[in-house]
Enzyme design. Structure first.
Site, PDB file in Angstrom:
ATOM      1  N   CYS A   1      -8.001  11.742  -1.941  1.00 60.27           N
ATOM      2  CA  CYS A   1      -7.271  11.421  -0.713  1.00 60.27           C
ATOM      3  C   CYS A   1      -6.281  10.282  -0.926  1.00 60.27           C
ATOM      4  O   CYS A   1      -6.663   9.112  -0.921  1.00 60.27           O
ATOM      5  CB  CYS A   1      -8.274  11.059   0.380  1.00 60.27           C
ATOM      6  SG  CYS A   1      -7.502  10.541   1.915  1.00 60.27           S
TER       7      CYS A   1
ATOM      8  N   CYS B   1      -6.030   7.802   1.946  1.00 57.24           N
ATOM      9  CA  CYS B   1      -7.113   6.815   2.007  1.00 57.24           C
ATOM     10  C   CYS B   1      -6.954   5.752   0.924  1.00 57.24           C
ATOM     11  O   CYS B   1      -7.200   4.577   1.165  1.00 57.24           O
ATOM     12  CB  CYS B   1      -8.476   7.481   1.826  1.00 57.24           C
ATOM     13  SG  CYS B   1      -8.662   9.071   2.624  1.00 57.24           S
ATOM     14  N   ASP B   2      -6.583   6.167  -0.278  1.00 56.27           N
ATOM     15  CA  ASP B   2      -6.694   5.260  -1.428  1.00 56.27           C
ATOM     16  C   ASP B   2      -5.372   4.882  -2.094  1.00 56.27           C
ATOM     17  O   ASP B   2      -5.362   4.049  -3.001  1.00 56.27           O
ATOM     18  CB  ASP B   2      -7.614   5.905  -2.496  1.00 56.27           C
ATOM     19  CG  ASP B   2      -8.993   6.199  -1.932  1.00 56.27           C
ATOM     20  OD1 ASP B   2      -9.483   5.368  -1.149  1.00 56.27           O
ATOM     21  OD2 ASP B   2      -9.575   7.244  -2.274  1.00 56.27           O
TER      22      ASP B   2
END
Ligand code: NAP
Length: 306
Positions: free
Chosen positions: A132, A135-136
């Site tokens: 992701c 997300c990261d």
């Protein structure tokens, strides 16, 4: 006993919740571990009708949930572990052991990111290996990352990651991309991206700090090489979340729920919508559409059978 339990809180489940809510069925939505579904892991959605300027995935999910709540949908977090049929009702067992009885069930559990299946990806998960970028991606400011895959997701992740990373290298196992033309064009126009053709990631290399590179195998010559990087993002498609279906619900050879064109599964009173039953389109709008169909079918089923 619940009238209708909807498994999954992605766009398919939420649309089913709007429709069953408006039909005064007071649906109970069980949101799984990725609450809000795949849209919450994406950035801009440009192709959902009604948003000429595009809409952020999490925003689309959150306003759709509000819309469902407005019509009386209730929400609960839990992981469906088992589905049982009992006379003319159903029992959904959650991972916590809680059992919920319902007159009808709509399965909209979606699909989750596919992993390569190599031991080192699990070892470095959260330490440089991710599925992701939303997300990261932030952690890779000024760094070099590898994106594995050749579909729209790989292109999207790669372009998004260039907001942070200095260099983004896509590794694809063939010499032709599966991604749509528009996504490819954006990728190739981006000065921070690069692509490596005909290579598979066979190992993720790392130390105590996390990922330091990848071991690649040429899919044509078999030659093995290494490349340094600080992070690896996997964008190699998805697998349907159907483990809990056991042998109750018929699945196809890839694990997707088999439905007829009206979202009926092999069990009368159990319907399926969204990516869990769609290996072909997998779009937010088609997921929403099938969520609507499943809700209307469930309403009809309840009127005739209960
Ligand atoms: P996908 O289209 O199935 O592509 C998966 C890619 O990963 C393929 O290129 C495949 O290679 C590769 N792959 C699969 N298993 C692999 C493995 N074990 N090792 C190495 N490579 C592997 O999946 P997706 O890109 O996630 O897209 C899914 C759907 O969502 C599509 O319908 C797509 O159009 C849609 N989507 C749309 C957008 C958008 O429009 N903004 C964004 C994201 C996704 P091969 O090509 O060799 O099979």
């Amino acid at each position: 006993m619940e009238n209708v339990v909807i498994l999954g809180s992605g766009i398919a489940g939420l649309t089913a919740a709007i429709y069953t809510g408006r039909a005064h069925l007071s649906p109970l939505v069980i949101g799984g571990p990725e609450e809000g579904g795949q849209l919450t892991l994406t950035t801009e959605v440009e192709n959902f009708p009604g948003f000429p300027e595009g809409v952020q995935g999490p925003e689309l999910t959150s306003i759709t949930r509000k819309q469902a709540e407005r019509f009386g949908a209730r929400f609960k977090v839990g992981l469906a572990a088992k589905l049982e049929t009992k006379g003319n009702s159903f029992t959904v067992e959650l991972g916590s052991g809680e059992r919920i009885e319902a007159k009808a069930v709509i399965i909209a559990t979606g699909a989750s990111a596919r992993w390569l299946g190599i031991p080192s990806e699990k070892k470095y998960k959260g330490k440089g290996v991710s599925t992701c970028s939303t997300c990261d991606g932030f952690f890779y400011k000024g760094k070099k990352v590898v994106v594995v895959g050749g579909g729209d997701s790989a292109m999207e992740e790669a372009n998004f990651l260039t907001k942070f990373a200095e260099k983004v290298v896509v590794v694809h196992r063939r010499d032709e991309l599966r991604a749509s033309k528009i996504m490819q064009d954006r990728f190739f126009k981006n000065p921070k991206t690069d692509i490596v053709w005909n290579k598979e990631v066979v190992e993720i290399l790392g130390d105590e700090q996390g990922v330091i590179g990848v071991k690649l195998k040429d899919t044509v010559t078999g030659e093995v090489s290494e490349a340094g990087c600080d992070g690896v993002f996997l964008a190699i498609g998805h697998v349907p979340n159907t483990k809990f279906c056991g042998d109750v619900i018929d699945l196809d050879e890839k694990g997707y729920i088999k439905t007829d064109r009206h979202t009926n599964t092999n069990i009368s009173g159990v319907f399926a919508a969204g990516d869990v039953q769609d290996a072909r389109y997998r779009q937010a709008v088609t997921a929403a559409g099938s969520g609507c169909q499943a809700a209307m079918e469930a309403e009809k089923f309840l009127a005739h059978n209960h």
